[in-house]
Write a protein that holds these residues in place. Structure first.
Motif, short mmCIF file in Angstrom:
data_model
loop_
_atom_site.label_atom_id
_atom_site.label_comp_id
_atom_site.label_asym_id
_atom_site.label_seq_id
_atom_site.Cartn_x
_atom_site.Cartn_y
_atom_site.Cartn_z
N THR A 155 0.84 -1.20 0.00
CA THR A 155 0.00 0.00 0.00
C THR A 155 0.87 1.25 0.00
OG1 THR A 155 -1.48 -1.30 1.44
CG2 THR A 155 -2.03 1.02 1.07
N PHE A 156 1.86 1.26 0.88
CA PHE A 156 2.77 2.41 0.94
C PHE A 156 3.53 2.59 -0.38
CE2 PHE A 156 2.41 2.01 5.62
CZ PHE A 156 2.11 3.33 5.90
N ASN A 157 3.89 1.49 -0.99
CA ASN A 157 4.60 1.59 -2.27
C ASN A 157 3.74 2.27 -3.33
OD1 ASN A 157 6.78 0.33 -1.13
ND2 ASN A 157 6.41 -1.68 -2.08
N MET A 166 2.94 12.84 -9.01
CA MET A 166 2.45 14.21 -8.85
C MET A 166 3.59 15.20 -8.71
SD MET A 166 -0.72 13.62 -6.21
CE MET A 166 -1.10 15.37 -6.12
N GLY A 167 4.80 14.72 -8.52
CA GLY A 167 5.94 15.61 -8.32
C GLY A 167 6.17 16.00 -6.88
N TYR A 168 5.41 15.36 -5.96
CA TYR A 168 5.57 15.65 -4.53
C TYR A 168 6.64 14.72 -3.96
CZ TYR A 168 1.10 18.09 -5.07
OH TYR A 168 0.10 18.93 -5.48
N LEU A 169 7.86 14.96 -4.37
CA LEU A 169 8.94 14.04 -3.99
C LEU A 169 9.29 14.15 -2.51
CD1 LEU A 169 11.11 14.54 -7.18
CD2 LEU A 169 9.91 12.47 -6.52
N GLU A 170 9.17 15.33 -1.95
CA GLU A 170 9.44 15.48 -0.50
C GLU A 170 8.44 14.68 0.31
OE1 GLU A 170 9.64 19.55 0.60
OE2 GLU A 170 11.36 20.00 -0.71
N PHE A 176 8.14 7.34 2.82
CA PHE A 176 9.16 6.28 2.81
C PHE A 176 9.83 6.16 4.18
CE2 PHE A 176 13.57 4.93 2.20
CZ PHE A 176 13.41 3.75 1.47
N ASP A 177 10.17 7.33 4.77
CA ASP A 177 10.86 7.33 6.06
C ASP A 177 9.96 6.87 7.21
OD1 ASP A 177 13.18 8.21 4.88
OD2 ASP A 177 12.76 10.34 5.24
N LYS A 178 8.64 7.12 7.11
CA LYS A 178 7.73 6.80 8.21
C LYS A 178 7.06 5.43 8.07
CE LYS A 178 6.68 11.57 9.49
NZ LYS A 178 5.64 12.60 9.67
N MET A 179 7.43 4.69 7.05
CA MET A 179 6.83 3.37 6.86
C MET A 179 7.09 2.47 8.08
SD MET A 179 7.51 2.49 2.83
CE MET A 179 6.94 0.79 2.97
N PHE A 189 11.29 -2.74 -3.44
CA PHE A 189 10.41 -2.05 -4.37
C PHE A 189 10.16 -0.62 -3.91
CE2 PHE A 189 9.30 -6.58 -4.82
CZ PHE A 189 9.55 -6.73 -6.18
N SER A 190 10.04 -0.43 -2.60
CA SER A 190 9.86 0.92 -2.05
C SER A 190 11.02 1.81 -2.48
CB SER A 190 9.78 0.88 -0.53
OG SER A 190 8.94 -0.15 -0.06
N LEU A 191 12.21 1.28 -2.29
CA LEU A 191 13.42 2.03 -2.65
C LEU A 191 13.45 2.31 -4.15
CD1 LEU A 191 16.23 3.15 -1.95
CD2 LEU A 191 17.13 0.84 -2.28
N GLY A 192 13.15 1.27 -4.94
CA GLY A 192 13.20 1.43 -6.39
C GLY A 192 12.22 2.47 -6.90
N ILE A 193 11.01 2.50 -6.32
CA ILE A 193 9.99 3.48 -6.74
C ILE A 193 10.45 4.90 -6.46
CG2 ILE A 193 7.66 4.32 -6.28
CD1 ILE A 193 6.91 1.35 -5.68
#
Length: 875
Positions: A155-157, A166-170, A176-179, A189-193
């Protein structure tokens, strides 16, 4: 209703998939039966919901789908809840995301405390991302939080992917950090995305930093994450940074795989570093000790395409042959090689590739055939191109719009408008309708040929076929009007485009064009920088520079930024007029507007400075070009060589010729004409002769070279050398239109070399040349003086025959026609009226005419009018 009856009705729904109305009635019959909530009837009914949903969706019965949703909600909770979510799932699976989300919202309002499982949310997340509906992803995530449904790593991925899109990379990085805080550890996969999101946004450094952080925390990134960044860096041409990352891969114990190497090779080939790519490819083939991956089909295709693009044909052939031996050939391989062969002009070999593909059981596709058609049309081999179309049909591959447009474009480039029209008609007959590109090609060609009325007829046809005019069409029409000298009409149309768009073309007299903007009121064609560049160029060309300046100001006022082409047009015209100060003022304005100087800019300035013999300033511009990485071409050098030659600096001019050759810039005929003319002017005939020999070796045995050298030799008093060169030109059957051969014959006769002059005449006659009959006169005069009456009569008779022939050289016709229009007597008229004291040629002519039964010279005089009429005619 008994259980078996409900089951039978459910089965009947499946069996009536091809009759959606009956299936829908059966389903409503099932739901309308009053069955207690505890009945097992619900089981077959639930199974029927996805079935009826699919039937209704396939039949596009959208009102019934909405009705189905309302029917399900009206049922008992124990049935409405699972069946409603079942319907939403089916809608999402079949691509009706809008309906699925809408009905999901309705279900959540009906059952706020009974949300679906996380797998259901994941499905909607995935479908929303597939449709690029990031807004749906955000809403689903919020609803999941309200329902206190615990997310999974998957789900997080999906959420990270949506935020990256959307361009909301921050925000993506924050998720990613709060998963881990949510009990979901990021996976590979999280890292790759997230890494892919950084790379797509051009933030390669963020991607690299993330990889380093993961490595520092003990969670080693996988090879895919590294390859993602390496591929992106290579795609941006940052090969040095990509190489550093490859080394980091090795440091963490990840050996670069075939994907890594293919990314590097692709980037090197794209940037033109084919030799470096070749080195890596060679290492992959032979260096097994280092554990390098073996090249695969993708690797071979990259190298093949790289060599072909750089024109390294032999290397490309070696790669292709090695692919045959290693059985790595694919359809893409053959297409790349075929394209390389076509670009190299090896059309026969490219055609034979089709046979080779058949032997390998690889069927050519439409692209394969289009490559061949393009190559054949480029070289004017239209009958062969048409045979390819027949071959395509035999192979079951239908020619498409690209095929026909390529053929049509080829005909248009050669000025074969009639044939192009046949292609257009054939396209429509076979149901392959031309597109705007096709019509614009034909439109451009018609204007190029000056066939304005036919161009307007084509616009009419485009209107009838429902095409909306685009900017290319409008600009083509404006360019055609400018070239036809109808500048005022072109300006009127441009002004009209700002208010009426393409309908302004109605100013041509075609009121039907008004229909275009009625149908395409949201797609009006407004003038662009190309439009103004065309108008400004046309105005400058005819000397209306002040009006061109007003158009430039108008353009700027319309918020259109002038480009380098427009500024170059002004600079070129000012330099041509000798207004260097004005040219340099435009140059300053050009730099102020942020437009870079082009090669054309420098060539115009160098030409202008050269006309003022400002050689020092020219060298300053050459140094500036070098600093900016702009390489001079043959026109640059010709301008400088001309300036140096006119200033008597022949040594410097010759050094520039040597510099050209060292830099691989091929001199053209004009280069040598400048230098040869300068050395003749300096009376250095030996140097001129050496340059002539070099010119022949580099430019070939061209008529313009021979005629120029011949005329210079003659003017320099080198009569015998001129005679030898003229004989060589005759042996090569070169055209005589630019040779001053009559002057040669006169000089030979004047110098007492009658035999040489007679030999020249006989040789021209033996070679069946058509030449000016006046060339006989000096020889006839000299023969008469020497008492050779019989020989003089033979030449006079041949002269009269040649003058009466209908196939007299067209160039001479034009020259004589021009002289007559200027009220000057032609050479033939001068012969008839000639009375230079000796009168030998005149007497000979009278004698010959009398022998033909034409009486005295007076009776022959009217023939000058018939001769003139003949030369002015169509012969």
């Amino acid at each position: 209703m008994p259980m078996d009856r409900a089951a039978k009705l459910s089965k009947a729904i499946y069996l009536n998939s091809n009759n959606p109305n009956l299936a829908w009635l059966l389903f409503k019959r099932i739901l309308s039966s009053p069955i207690p909530a505890s009945s097992s009837f619900f089981k077959p009914s639930l199974q029927s919901v996805p079935a009826i949903a699919r039937i209704l969706i396939t039949a596009k019965m959208h009102p019934q789908i909405d009705h189905l949703h309302q029917l399900l909600l009206s049922q008992h909770r124990d049935f409405a809840h699972p069946s409603g979510f079942s319907l939403v799932r089916t809608l999402a699976d079949l691509g009706l995301l809008e309906n699925a989300i809408s009905q999901f919202r309705s279900l959540r309002d009906r059952f706020p405390h009974d949300p679906p499982p996380i797998s259901f949310y994941n499905l909607l997340f995935r479908c929303s991302l597939k449709e690029s509906r990031v807004d749906c992803v955000i809403w689903l995530y919020k609803d999941m939080a309200v329902a206190r449904v615990k997310p999974q790593t998957y789900t997080f991925n999906l959420l990270i992917s949506a935020l990256c899109e959307m361009g909301y990379l921050e925000n993506a990085r924050e998720v990613f950090d709060k998963m881990s805080e949510k009990g979901c550890k990021p996976n590979e996969f999280s890292l790759g995305i997230l890494v892919r999101g950084y790379c797509r946004a051009g933030l390669h450094s963020h991607g690299i930093d993330l990889l380093d952080e993961m490595r520092s925390s003990g969670a080693l990134p996988n090879r895919v994450a590294y390859n993602t960044v390496i591929s992106s860096l290579c795609g941006e041409g940052q090969t040095v940074e990509a190489e550093k990352l490859v080394e980091k891969m090795r440091e963490v114990g990840l050996s670069p795989d075939i994907v890594t190497f293919n990314c590097r090779i692709a980037a090197l080939c794209k940037s033109g570093q084919i030799l470096e790519a070749s080195r890596i490819f060679r290492d992959m083939q032979i260096d097994e000790e280092m554990g390098l991956p073996k090249p695969n089909t993708v690797t071979y295709n990259l190298m093949l395409e790289g060599f072909c693009s750089e024109g390294m044909f032999e290397e490309a052939r070696a790669i292709f042959d090695s692919m045959k031996n290693s059985e790595t050939l694919s359809l893409r391989s053959y297409n790349i090689w075929m394209l390389g062969l076509v670009r190299s002009g090896k059309l026969l070999e490219a055609h034979l590739i089709l046979n080779e593909m058949a032997e390998k059981n690889i069927k050519p596709n439409l692209y394969s055939y289009n490559i061949l058609v393009h190559g054949l049309c480029k070289y004017g081999m239209f009958s062969d191109a048409r045979s390819i179309l027949g071959l395509m049909r035999e192979s079951g591959v239908a020619p498409d719009t690209v095929t026909y447009s390529t053929l049509l474009h080829g005909y248009c480039r050669r000025g074969k408008i009639l044939e192009a029209n046949y292609v257009l008609r054939e396209m429509i007959q076979v149901g392959c309708f031309p597109n705007m590109y096709t019509c614009n090609i034909l439109l451009h060609s018609l204007w190029k040929e000056g066939r304005a009325s036919e161009a307007e007829d084509l616009l009419q046809m485009m209107n009838e076929r429902g095409y909306g005019l685009d900017n290319v069409t409008c600009n083509t029409m404006i360019n055609g009007l400018c070239k036809a000298g109808n500048l005022d009409k072109a300006i009127e149309i441009v002004s009209g485009m700002w208010t009426r768009g393409s309908a302004s073309l109605g100013n041509l007299g075609n009121s039907f064009i008004d229909l275009f903007d009625i149908r395409n009121n949201g797609k009006k064609c407004l003038p662009d920088s190309i439009t103004y560049a065309t108008i400004i160029g046309g105005l400058c060309k005819v000397g209306r520079v002040d009006e061109a300046k007003k158009k430039l100001l108008e353009m700027i006022g319309k918020k259109l930024s002038p480009d380098s082409l427009i500024f170059d047009t002004f600079i070129y015209n000012y330099c041509k007029q000798g207004k260097l100060s004005s040219a340099f003022r435009v140059l300053k304005e050009m730099e102020k507007k942020g437009c870079n100087k082009s090669l054309r800019t420098y060539n115009s300035l160098i030409q202008g400075l050269g006309s003022e013999n400002q050689i020092f300033e020219i060298y300053g511009l050459m140094d500036e070009m070098k600093e900016r990485g702009i390489f001079p071409n043959v026109y640059t050098y010709n301008n400088i060589i001309s300036c140096l030659s006119e200033g008597g600096k022949l040594k410097d001019a010759t050094c520039l010729l040597d510099e050209m050759l060292q830099k691989g810039i091929s001199p053209n005929i004009y280069t040598f004409r400048i230098l040869i003319g300068a050395f003749f002017k300096a009376c250095d005939f030996g140097a001129a002769q050496e340059l002539f020999e070099i010119a022949l070796s580099l430019c070939g045995h061209k008529e313009s070279l021979y005629s120029f050298m011949f005329n210079e030799l003659l003017a320099g008093g080198e009569t015998l050398k001129a005679k030898e060169l003229f004989e060589a030109a005759l042996d090569r059957s070169l055209a005589l239109k630019n040779f001053l051969y009559r002057d040669l014959i006169e000089k030979l006769c004047k110098d007492g070399k009658l035999d040489d002059a007679s030999f020249i005449l006989h040789k021209m006659m033996d070679k069946q040349y058509s030449f000016d009959p006046a060339s006989f006169m000096p020889v006839i005069d000299e023969l008469g003086k020497r008492g050779s009456k019989h020989a003089a009569d033979e030449f006079a008779e041949r002269m009269m025959e040649m003058a009466s022939e209908t196939d007299f050289n067209e160039h001479e016709n034009k020259n004589i026609r021009g002289r007559l229009n200027n009220n000057d007597e032609s050479d033939w008229q001068k012969i008839v009226h000639r009375n230079d004291g000796s009168g030998i040629a005149q007497k000979t002519l009278k004698r010959v005419l009398k022998g033909w039964g034409q009486g005295s010279i007076a009776t022959s005089q009217p023939q000058k009018f018939s001769t003139r009429d003949h030369w002015d005619g169509d012969a």
